[in-house]
Design an enzyme around this catalytic site. Structure first.
Site, PDB file in Angstrom:
ATOM      1  N   HIS A  40      17.200 -26.139  31.546  1.00 42.69           N
ATOM      2  CA  HIS A  40      18.550 -25.991  31.679  1.00 42.69           C
ATOM      3  C   HIS A  40      19.027 -25.621  30.092  1.00 42.69           C
ATOM      4  CE1 HIS A  40      22.808 -26.591  32.149  1.00 42.69           C
ATOM      5  NE2 HIS A  40      22.729 -27.678  31.300  1.00 42.69           N
TER       6      HIS A  40
ATOM      7  N   GLU B 239      29.607 -28.201  39.607  1.00 44.41           N
ATOM      8  CA  GLU B 239      30.451 -29.011  38.915  1.00 44.41           C
ATOM      9  C   GLU B 239      31.919 -28.504  38.681  1.00 44.41           C
ATOM     10  OE1 GLU B 239      29.329 -30.225  34.985  1.00 44.41           O
ATOM     11  OE2 GLU B 239      27.534 -28.881  35.451  1.00 44.41           O
TER      12      GLU B 239
ATOM     13  N   CYS C 246      25.135 -30.348  35.777  1.00 45.20           N
ATOM     14  CA  CYS C 246      24.385 -29.281  36.070  1.00 45.20           C
ATOM     15  C   CYS C 246      23.065 -29.474  36.711  1.00 45.20           C
ATOM     16  CB  CYS C 246      23.941 -28.767  34.412  1.00 45.20           C
ATOM     17  SG  CYS C 246      25.355 -28.368  33.494  1.00 45.20           S
TER      18      CYS C 246
HETATM   19  N1  COA Z   1      23.690 -19.810  10.474  1.00 41.18           N
HETATM   20  C1  COA Z   1      22.672 -20.466  11.294  1.00 41.18           C
HETATM   21  N2  COA Z   1      22.978 -21.467  11.926  1.00 41.18           N
HETATM   22  C2  COA Z   1      23.792 -22.468  11.754  1.00 41.18           C
HETATM   23  C3  COA Z   1      25.135 -21.807  10.938  1.00 41.18           C
HETATM   24  C4  COA Z   1      24.682 -20.581  10.382  1.00 41.18           C
HETATM   25  N3  COA Z   1      25.880 -20.111   9.567  1.00 41.18           N
HETATM   26  N4  COA Z   1      26.112 -22.678  10.913  1.00 41.18           N
HETATM   27  C5  COA Z   1      25.478 -23.727  11.736  1.00 41.18           C
HETATM   28  N5  COA Z   1      24.463 -23.553  12.164  1.00 41.18           N
HETATM   29  C6  COA Z   1      23.473 -24.212  13.308  1.00 41.18           C
HETATM   30  C7  COA Z   1      23.410 -25.833  13.035  1.00 41.18           C
HETATM   31  O1  COA Z   1      22.474 -26.334  11.927  1.00 41.18           O
HETATM   32  C8  COA Z   1      23.268 -26.442  14.215  1.00 41.18           C
HETATM   33  O2  COA Z   1      21.743 -26.189  14.341  1.00 41.18           O
HETATM   34  P1  COA Z   1      20.814 -27.401  14.638  1.00 41.18           P
HETATM   35  O3  COA Z   1      21.425 -28.056  16.043  1.00 41.18           O
HETATM   36  O4  COA Z   1      19.246 -26.804  15.144  1.00 41.18           O
HETATM   37  O5  COA Z   1      20.805 -28.375  13.541  1.00 41.18           O
HETATM   38  C9  COA Z   1      23.862 -25.473  15.055  1.00 41.18           C
HETATM   39  O6  COA Z   1      24.161 -24.271  14.498  1.00 41.18           O
HETATM   40  C10 COA Z   1      25.097 -26.036  15.592  1.00 41.18           C
HETATM   41  O7  COA Z   1      25.978 -26.452  14.476  1.00 41.18           O
HETATM   42  P2  COA Z   1      26.722 -27.675  14.579  1.00 41.18           P
HETATM   43  O8  COA Z   1      27.332 -27.999  13.362  1.00 41.18           O
HETATM   44  O9  COA Z   1      25.859 -28.762  15.437  1.00 41.18           O
HETATM   45  O10 COA Z   1      27.758 -27.319  15.773  1.00 41.18           O
HETATM   46  P3  COA Z   1      28.755 -28.147  16.608  1.00 41.18           P
HETATM   47  O11 COA Z   1      29.164 -29.324  15.970  1.00 41.18           O
HETATM   48  O12 COA Z   1      30.079 -27.096  16.848  1.00 41.18           O
HETATM   49  O13 COA Z   1      28.319 -28.477  17.928  1.00 41.18           O
HETATM   50  C11 COA Z   1      27.284 -28.188  20.066  1.00 41.18           C
HETATM   51  C12 COA Z   1      27.396 -27.450  18.830  1.00 41.18           C
HETATM   52  C13 COA Z   1      26.197 -27.098  20.745  1.00 41.18           C
HETATM   53  C14 COA Z   1      26.951 -29.387  20.204  1.00 41.18           C
HETATM   54  C15 COA Z   1      28.542 -27.824  20.766  1.00 41.18           C
HETATM   55  O14 COA Z   1      28.899 -26.473  20.818  1.00 41.18           O
HETATM   56  C16 COA Z   1      28.829 -28.425  22.139  1.00 41.18           C
HETATM   57  O15 COA Z   1      29.413 -29.558  22.183  1.00 41.18           O
HETATM   58  N6  COA Z   1      28.520 -27.809  23.159  1.00 41.18           N
HETATM   59  C17 COA Z   1      28.336 -28.160  24.553  1.00 41.18           C
HETATM   60  C18 COA Z   1      27.325 -28.986  24.790  1.00 41.18           C
HETATM   61  C19 COA Z   1      27.033 -29.185  26.099  1.00 41.18           C
HETATM   62  O16 COA Z   1      27.302 -28.387  26.949  1.00 41.18           O
HETATM   63  N7  COA Z   1      26.256 -30.174  26.643  1.00 41.18           N
HETATM   64  C20 COA Z   1      26.105 -30.363  28.051  1.00 41.18           C
HETATM   65  C21 COA Z   1      25.019 -30.605  28.714  1.00 41.18           C
HETATM   66  S1  COA Z   1      23.381 -30.519  27.930  1.00 41.18           S
END
Ligand code: COA
Length: 391
Positions: free
Chosen positions: A237, A83, A115
């Protein structure tokens, strides 16, 4: 041969990039608690391509050990899933075909659906081998995951290529019928042609993934697939490794089973070891998970593995494979670990500089600095053409 001849993955090899960025370096720069990266999303480092690496150079590095071991004579098809395509018209696999010295009597095509398309390539390959079991198909999944700097997706970047030889009487995994399928029009992740970085609604994409898992599992069971209790391992994935754990909990819930965290860790931990240090490799990610499982599990002979392939946008497929007796003698565990361990760590300034590089589009002649130790490098852009150089 009969129509019930076993067909599947005969060999599997992966490659990644020259450089690596540790999440501790990213966390120090952006002030994030490292627990969010290490525990919250389950990532420890990400592969970062050198200036002279792209999906073609990684694909050649992944596939060269396969053609060295098995020769090229029976390969009449190359399916290249990605992709992060480098051209709107020419299939990246044509460069790979040339650089690997594959026979001219072959077809080469590129496949896209976020993906998921590595799985589409695998299933198409199985159909081709079923039609003529003397032929083999080289399936390659190669991607560089790149998001905007300082965006939530940045911590989930990564890169890798997986090459698989699909054949009759495979030595690693027999792929089974049926498949469970699911498609829904969702805007959770996309990359318009004019952008080099993906757009993603990360939280929506987590929900879309879980919904697609549910839909593909439902179809799998309706098609007469195995019960959940048959599976001794699951390869999901992994856009970030924590996603596999979320997905598995969801699958257990919809099947009315207890989601014991220790049991989930045991079931999935072996599949996340490589992706947690490579980052997201999009089409390659689920097959990196398979390599990780095979390299780390004690003995999976005759065990059933469940595969959950998801591509945003969205398409998902649930299918099963059985591990072939004697598979351990055909693994590439040492080479896989070497591909990960040989990466050179980047400081944050160097990472940002590499992230900011763009391909010149003025049609001039632009040599590319020599950085990678890979078997093939991108040596120049010349009148809009990519020039590759064998080492
Ligand atoms: N210690 C441990 N865990 C922590 C933490 C800390 N200090 N701070 C935050 N976290 C956890 C949160 O609780 C959350 O866990 P949960 O999802 O089990 O609730 C996780 O870390 C992520 O935190 P979040 O606030 O949701 O992060 P974010 O807003 O930055 O978003 C993603 C995370 C994954 C959504 C973001 O990185 C993203 O958009 N990634 C791309 C997604 C992707 O590739 N999708 C494509 C196809 S599937």
């Amino acid at each position: 041969m009969t129509s019930d001849t076993a067909i599947g993955i005969h060999d599997l090899s992966f490659a990644t990039t020259e450089f690596v960025l540790e999440h501790t370096v990213l966390a120090e720069y952006d002030g994030t608690d490292i627990g969010k990266y290490h525990v919250g999303i389950g990532q420890r480092s990400m592969s970062v391509p050198a200036a002279d690496e792209d999906i073609v150079t990684m694909a050649v590095a992944a596939a060269a050990p396969i053609t060295a071991r098995h020769g090229v004579d029976q390969i009449r098809t190359v399916l290249f899933a990605t992709e992060t395509s480098i051209d709107q018209s020419k299939a990246a696999g044509v460069y790979v075909h040339s650089l690997l010295g594959l026979p001219s009597s072959a077809r080469v095509v590129e496949l896209k659906q976020a993906c998921y398309s590595g799985t589409a390539a695998l299933q198409l390959a199985i159909g081709l081998v079923r039609r003529d079991p003397s032929q083999r198909v080289l399936v390659i999944a190669s991607d560089i995951s790149k998001y905007d700097l300082d965006s939530p997706g940045e911590a989930t970047q990564g890169a890798a290529a997986v090459a698989m030889l699909v054949s009759a009487d495979p030595t690693l995994i027999r792929i089974e019928d049926p498949s469970g399928l699911y498609t829904a029009d969702v805007m959770d992740f996309w990359r318009p042609n004019y952008r080099t970085t993906a757009l993603v609604d990360g939280h929506q994409s987590i929900g879309a993934y879980l919904q697609a898992l549910e839909g593909s599992w439902k179809d799998y069971t309706e098609q007469g697939g195995r019960p959940l209790s048959d599976f001794s391992a699951f390869c999901y994935h992994q856009p970030f490794t924590k996603m596999a754990f979320k997905a598995h909990r969801h699958l257990l819930n919809i099947c009315g089973q207890d989601a014991d965290p220790a049991e989930i860790s045991r079931t999935l931990g072996l599949t996340t070891a490589y992706n947690s240090v490579l980052g997201n490799s999009y089409t390659a990610s689920m097959y990196v998970a398979l390599a990780s499982l095979l390299d780390h599990a004690d003995d999976l002979t005759d065990q059933a593995i469940g595969f959950v392939s998801y591509g945003s946008g969205s398409v998902a497929e649930f299918f099963a494979g059985t591990v072939v007796p004697g598979y351990q003698g055909h693994l590439r565990t040492a080479a896989n670990r070497e591909a990960i361990d040989r990466r050179q760590p980047l400081d944050h300034a160097r990472y940002r500089e590499l992230h900011g590089r763009s391909i010149p589009n003025d049609g001039g002649v632009h040599p590319v600095p020599r950085q990678t130790g890979a078997p093939v490098r991108l040596s120049a852009l010349d009148h809009h053409k990519r020039i590759y150089e064998l080492r």
